[in-house]
Design a protein around this motif. Structure first.
Motif, mmCIF file in Angstrom:
data_model
loop_
_atom_site.group_PDB
_atom_site.id
_atom_site.type_symbol
_atom_site.label_atom_id
_atom_site.label_comp_id
_atom_site.label_asym_id
_atom_site.label_seq_id
_atom_site.Cartn_x
_atom_site.Cartn_y
_atom_site.Cartn_z
ATOM 1 N N PRO A 31 -2.408 15.130 -0.666
ATOM 2 C CA PRO A 31 -1.586 13.911 -0.677
ATOM 3 C C PRO A 31 -1.023 13.638 -2.062
ATOM 4 N N ILE A 32 0.120 12.964 -2.107
ATOM 5 C CA ILE A 32 0.674 12.515 -3.387
ATOM 6 C C ILE A 32 -0.100 11.271 -3.822
ATOM 7 N N GLN A 33 -0.576 11.295 -5.035
ATOM 8 C CA GLN A 33 -1.282 10.129 -5.593
ATOM 9 C C GLN A 33 -0.248 9.297 -6.354
ATOM 10 N N ALA A 34 0.038 8.112 -5.841
ATOM 11 C CA ALA A 34 1.062 7.283 -6.483
ATOM 12 C C ALA A 34 0.465 6.319 -7.501
ATOM 13 N N VAL A 35 -0.849 6.152 -7.473
ATOM 14 C CA VAL A 35 -1.527 5.390 -8.544
ATOM 15 C C VAL A 35 -2.714 6.211 -9.039
ATOM 16 N N THR A 36 -3.120 5.929 -10.258
ATOM 17 C CA THR A 36 -4.283 6.607 -10.837
ATOM 18 C C THR A 36 -5.560 6.054 -10.204
ATOM 19 N N ALA A 37 -6.667 6.733 -10.456
ATOM 20 C CA ALA A 37 -7.963 6.280 -9.935
ATOM 21 C C ALA A 37 -8.277 4.871 -10.463
ATOM 22 N N ASP A 38 -7.955 4.625 -11.717
ATOM 23 C CA ASP A 38 -8.215 3.292 -12.297
ATOM 24 C C ASP A 38 -7.358 2.227 -11.616
ATOM 25 N N GLN A 39 -6.094 2.564 -11.390
ATOM 26 C CA GLN A 39 -5.210 1.597 -10.721
ATOM 27 C C GLN A 39 -5.704 1.322 -9.303
ATOM 28 N N LEU A 40 -6.170 2.359 -8.638
ATOM 29 C CA LEU A 40 -6.685 2.192 -7.280
ATOM 30 C C LEU A 40 -7.882 1.236 -7.295
ATOM 31 N N GLU A 41 -8.748 1.413 -8.277
ATOM 32 C CA GLU A 41 -9.906 0.519 -8.378
ATOM 33 C C GLU A 41 -9.460 -0.905 -8.665
ATOM 34 N N ALA A 42 -8.416 -1.051 -9.456
ATOM 35 C CA ALA A 42 -7.915 -2.406 -9.765
ATOM 36 C C ALA A 42 -7.402 -3.088 -8.492
ATOM 37 N N ILE A 43 -6.700 -2.343 -7.653
ATOM 38 C CA ILE A 43 -6.211 -2.910 -6.385
ATOM 39 C C ILE A 43 -7.400 -3.236 -5.484
ATOM 40 N N HIS A 44 -8.315 -2.313 -5.391
ATOM 41 C CA HIS A 44 -9.547 -2.509 -4.603
ATOM 42 C C HIS A 44 -10.268 -3.793 -5.054
ATOM 43 N N ASN A 45 -10.487 -3.909 -6.353
ATOM 44 C CA ASN A 45 -11.218 -5.082 -6.863
ATOM 45 C C ASN A 45 -10.451 -6.376 -6.654
ATOM 46 N N ALA A 46 -9.143 -6.315 -6.839
ATOM 47 C CA ALA A 46 -8.329 -7.523 -6.612
ATOM 48 C C ALA A 46 -8.448 -7.966 -5.158
ATOM 49 N N SER A 47 -8.455 -7.026 -4.239
ATOM 50 C CA SER A 47 -8.515 -7.397 -2.821
ATOM 51 C C SER A 47 -9.881 -7.984 -2.469
ATOM 52 N N LEU A 48 -10.918 -7.452 -3.071
ATOM 53 C CA LEU A 48 -12.252 -8.011 -2.804
ATOM 54 C C LEU A 48 -12.393 -9.406 -3.424
ATOM 55 N N ARG A 49 -11.747 -9.595 -4.556
ATOM 56 C CA ARG A 49 -11.754 -10.928 -5.174
ATOM 57 C C ARG A 49 -11.020 -11.930 -4.273
ATOM 58 N N ILE A 50 -9.917 -11.495 -3.693
ATOM 59 C CA ILE A 50 -9.185 -12.373 -2.761
ATOM 60 C C ILE A 50 -10.114 -12.816 -1.632
ATOM 61 N N LEU A 51 -10.827 -11.874 -1.058
ATOM 62 C CA LEU A 51 -11.695 -12.199 0.085
ATOM 63 C C LEU A 51 -12.881 -13.061 -0.332
ATOM 64 N N GLU A 52 -13.371 -12.856 -1.536
ATOM 65 C CA GLU A 52 -14.507 -13.640 -2.027
ATOM 66 C C GLU A 52 -14.085 -15.048 -2.436
ATOM 67 N N GLU A 53 -12.966 -15.135 -3.173
ATOM 68 C CA GLU A 53 -12.612 -16.419 -3.775
ATOM 69 C C GLU A 53 -11.632 -17.230 -2.944
ATOM 70 N N LEU A 54 -10.604 -16.540 -2.391
ATOM 71 C CA LEU A 54 -9.620 -17.275 -1.592
ATOM 72 C C LEU A 54 -10.027 -17.293 -0.118
ATOM 73 N N GLY A 55 -10.582 -16.198 0.333
ATOM 74 C CA GLY A 55 -10.949 -16.103 1.742
ATOM 75 C C GLY A 55 -9.745 -15.846 2.620
ATOM 76 N N ILE A 56 -9.994 -15.793 3.916
ATOM 77 C CA ILE A 56 -8.953 -15.491 4.896
ATOM 78 C C ILE A 56 -9.218 -16.341 6.130
ATOM 79 N N GLU A 57 -8.167 -16.790 6.764
ATOM 80 C CA GLU A 57 -8.338 -17.656 7.935
ATOM 81 C C GLU A 57 -8.528 -16.847 9.207
ATOM 82 N N PHE A 58 -9.626 -17.115 9.903
ATOM 83 C CA PHE A 58 -9.853 -16.588 11.251
ATOM 84 C C PHE A 58 -9.693 -17.785 12.178
ATOM 85 N N LEU A 59 -8.617 -17.833 12.953
ATOM 86 C CA LEU A 59 -8.324 -19.050 13.720
ATOM 87 C C LEU A 59 -9.184 -19.175 14.979
ATOM 88 N N ASP A 60 -9.807 -18.094 15.382
ATOM 89 C CA ASP A 60 -10.583 -18.122 16.625
ATOM 90 C C ASP A 60 -12.026 -18.574 16.366
#
Lengths: 508, 508
Positions: A31-60
């Protein structure tokens, strides 16, 4: 024998679409790697922070009960759910890395995960168009014709949803007719919509009848899949969640695809849109694994961007391509099968439609997508299913899967003896090496016209869209439905009739 | 101020083509490996065996003398030359890994080698076409108009040869007018043809005048390049070799590109065609290094295949794409800069033109080509330069170079605060994070139309080719020639007039 007496079979052979045979495909390239391993971890960590701090709405309500039982932090008098990062990763890890979807015709089974790659039809378009009849609202007749094309073209390996919405059918029973057509006009894998529990239960009953199996076997042999789009940003609605839970409980895979349109439903940066995509996908997949640990599911990526001047959605942009590649990197990080798309924003089956689709397809293929939705027929950012675009896309996909064939390099293919035979300044047309390969040396296109200009002009100067128009008409004229056991046929009709008599699904 | 009085400058701003600024580009991705290391060695070894055992014809007497002096085995009473593998590799190794071509405008200098990537115009088409005037033989007026477009569009970084043959000019002096136009209508790197020594000598004189330098400086600062196609299979003709030697002696790079059309001028297998391509390219490059060790040169790959039923050449096929990728692997094996192309076989500026071009471009880009010839305007397998296709290709290239921009992933771009601000179910149109990026968030297309169907229809329902037609007309209407020192202008005119008075080049 007069012309009129010519048997139907012979006529069909004359018409026959010259296409690649059915195959299962694998992607041999890294596969073509469009981000470095570090950048991938930064996206990964940002997304986990979103779920921890902002959360997500489950309407059901039921969904939130399940989430709470499994350790999520559920808002007391609201719908917001915060998910600790360990919890997310713990449940995401339970998903299967690879699974097989079973078609009514076992030859059409598909495997998802690793380097398997599968292409599906356009799905969910509200409108339909072709060169003869123009653009019109979706309807059941066109829905059926598009299914016939899905069945005809071997590189369209599954039905990705309703190719066009059969909007002339009543909503309460539409899914019954739609599923029935998907089962009888094709023998390939198909897709019910996660719009509430009942439609999924009906789909489960129908696939069990179609395959002659019970629900226990269905759970062991997944045969349906359903796309669930989160309501970006950071929300999952009730019908989607109820359908999702029904799918998961029956052991059928859900493709969790946030539709993170950068600048509209996601931040106006690709990194931000990807972080949000990842948060939504992981939250949905973790929830699925809480409902039924180990059930197969797919990481869906659909990050594109809007035209900032007008808000118009765009597809097959350079941003889209890079996002598709990073989506693959993220999915692989979690060991999840990956879904991408063949998308474009064009209004006509022209150069724009082709180059935007190619930019999408290359992102999907080199991002190692296992499931490529909207593979054939998607136009106008999903607002139209086009008969001609479907044929153009079949050519794009055929070309791509031929590109995925490993190159043969051996003594014979290196052709030393042929070069010795022909010698400097000669030509290879009549060489023994060439004649031995005459039939199958190269990919023979479905749509491309390689005649010289003069012959092309004398042949009517048809452009690719006009030639595609002829091809889908030939395909429909030649269509023969796949065989179906009469007992199964009857049982399916019975089921549809009974459910219709009972009124179908209550209004959502 | 009345409308008529509106200054020209303001009118031009109104018309202005909305395009990417001039830049030099690098390819941040790892190349796609289409063959394994073992397969690559097999192709390498097969090509060296060809040169050792079959040999290659050098039709020029002086060339064979040079080859013999350097250790090649030259046929006593013929033109066949056999090259021991060590000799080939020894001389190929003398070529530079990276070099810069100097344009008349130093801002338009280009570097070849490593991960540098440069896109050029269509070259050498015998015919020209546009939607208004149809298809017609090449002529000087169209040649000049195409040069104006080369100058206008920033992602067309060099002139790859005559964009169309100015066939209405007499052959003996055609190159003088053609070079003069290339120098005055553009300030980018241009290309003289290696058709005998004299045309190259004239080009050298003219580039020295244009840049205000002498031949010693020209040798230190290469400013011209020339494509040399071997006469596949296994032959190099006299005019090509004489031009090539003249280029090499002046320190100007040659791009040695075998045109190995599998099934016609090369074996009907891609592996065989690549082995032959490699043999011809290495023989030519080794010879160049014998003429002038260390002179820059480029490994050209142009392996495609024919339609085996008709013999028609095809481009942008799956075979073409894989061959372009392997060509890059071969060039890198020898540390040589690599040339590939944006090719298609389409007769109309339609979906076929776009998808074949995309398949070619992706092969070129992911094969890490440094020099992409025929980047904009090539149609019908090279038989036509199309004004509309040129604009379509500018969009393809713009999209590709934006794709080559590394993704920014940092605290700010990850957009956590924006997601916090917007919250679940909201939208990002008005978010501070969005507003701060409003102008430059995403690639703004030149040609793509992202309006919804209704607005597109009301706007005239123009397809991509029709919109391209409007764009090149605007570009020509707005064209202003790049500045040129009046002394240089006069000296160039003088030179052309003198050479014309002397009769130009004798008949070949």
């Amino acid at each position: 024998m007069s012309r009129e007496q010519r048997p139907r079979r012979e006529r069909r052979v004359q018409h026959a679409i010259n296409q690649l045979p059915w195959r299962n495909y694998r992607n041999p390239y890294s596969p073509i790697q469009a981000v470095t391993a570090d950048q991938l971890e930064a996206i990964h960590n940002a997304s986990l922070r979103i779920l921890e701090e902002l959360g997500i709405e489950f309407l059901d309500d039921e969904a939130r009960v399940i989430l709470k039982q499994h350790g999520a932090e559920v808002q007391a008098d609201g719908t917001r759910v915060r998910l600790p990062r360990e919890l997310v990763l713990q449940y995401v890890a339970k998903a299967q890395r690879e699974f097989t979807l079973h078609a009514r015709n076992p030859e059409h089974n598909l495997t998802f995960g690793a380097n398997h790659i599968n292409f599906g039809s356009v799905a969910s378009a509200p409108n339909v168009s072709d060169l003869d009849r123009g653009r019109r609202p979706g309807n059941f007749a066109d829905y059926c014709d598009l299914l016939k094309l899905v069945q005809t073209f071997n590189v369209i390996q599954f039905t990705g949803g309703y190719p066009v919405e059969p909007a002339d059918l009543p909503p309460s029973t539409r899914h019954l007719d739609a599923h029935h057509a998907a089962i009888t006009l094709t023998d390939k894998v198909w897709h019910p919509y996660s719009l509430g529990r009942e439609r999924i239960e009906d789909a489960v009953e129908m696939i069990c009848i179609a395959r002659g199996i019970d629900k226990a076997q269905l759970a062991r042999e997944p045969s349906l899949f359903s796309i669930v789009n989160s309501n970006s940003p950071l929300r999952l609605d009730i019908p989607m969640l109820q359908g999702l839970m029904a799918m998961a409980r029956h052991g059928q895979p859900v493709v969790l695809t946030p539709f993170t349109l950068s600048g509209a439903m996601a931040p106006a940066t690709i990194a931000g849109a990807l972080a949000q995509q990842n948060a939504e996908a992981l939250a949905g997949i973790a929830f699925i694994q809480m409902v039924n640990p180990g059930v197969p599911c797919v990481y869906g990526g659909f990050t594109s961007n809007v035209d900032m001047k007008t808000g118009a959605p765009a597809f097959g942009t350079p941003e889209y391509t890079r996002a598709a590649l990073v989506g693959g990197q993220l999915a692989r990080r979690y060991g999840l099968p990956y879904r991408s798309s063949n998308a474009c924003a064009a209004n006509a089956v022209d150069a724009q439609a082709a180059y935007e689709s190619e930019m999408s397809l290359w992102g999907a293929v080199m991002g190692h997508a296992n499931l490529i939705l909207h593979g054939a027929g998607w136009m106008e950012g999903g607002l139209v299913a086009s008969f001609e675009k479907l044929v153009v896309d079949v050519e794009l996909i055929q070309s791509m899967v031929e590109f995925l064939q490993p190159l043969i390099v051996d003594e014979d293919s290196l052709g030393f003896e042929a070069m010795k035979e022909v010698g400097p300044g000669g030509h290879f047309f009549g060489a023994a090496h060439t004649l031995a390969r005459y039939e199958k040396a190269f990919y023979a296109p479905l749509l491309s016209d390689w005649r010289n200009f003069e012959n092309w002009r004398l042949g009517g100067a048809l452009d690719a869209a006009q030639r595609a128009n002829q091809i889908w008409k030939t395909a429909l004229a030649d269509f023969a439905a796949p065989t179906l056991d009469p007992g199964i046929d009857e049982a399916l009709r019975d089921f549809v009739a009974r459910r219709k008599a009972a009124g179908g699904v209550k209004a959502a």
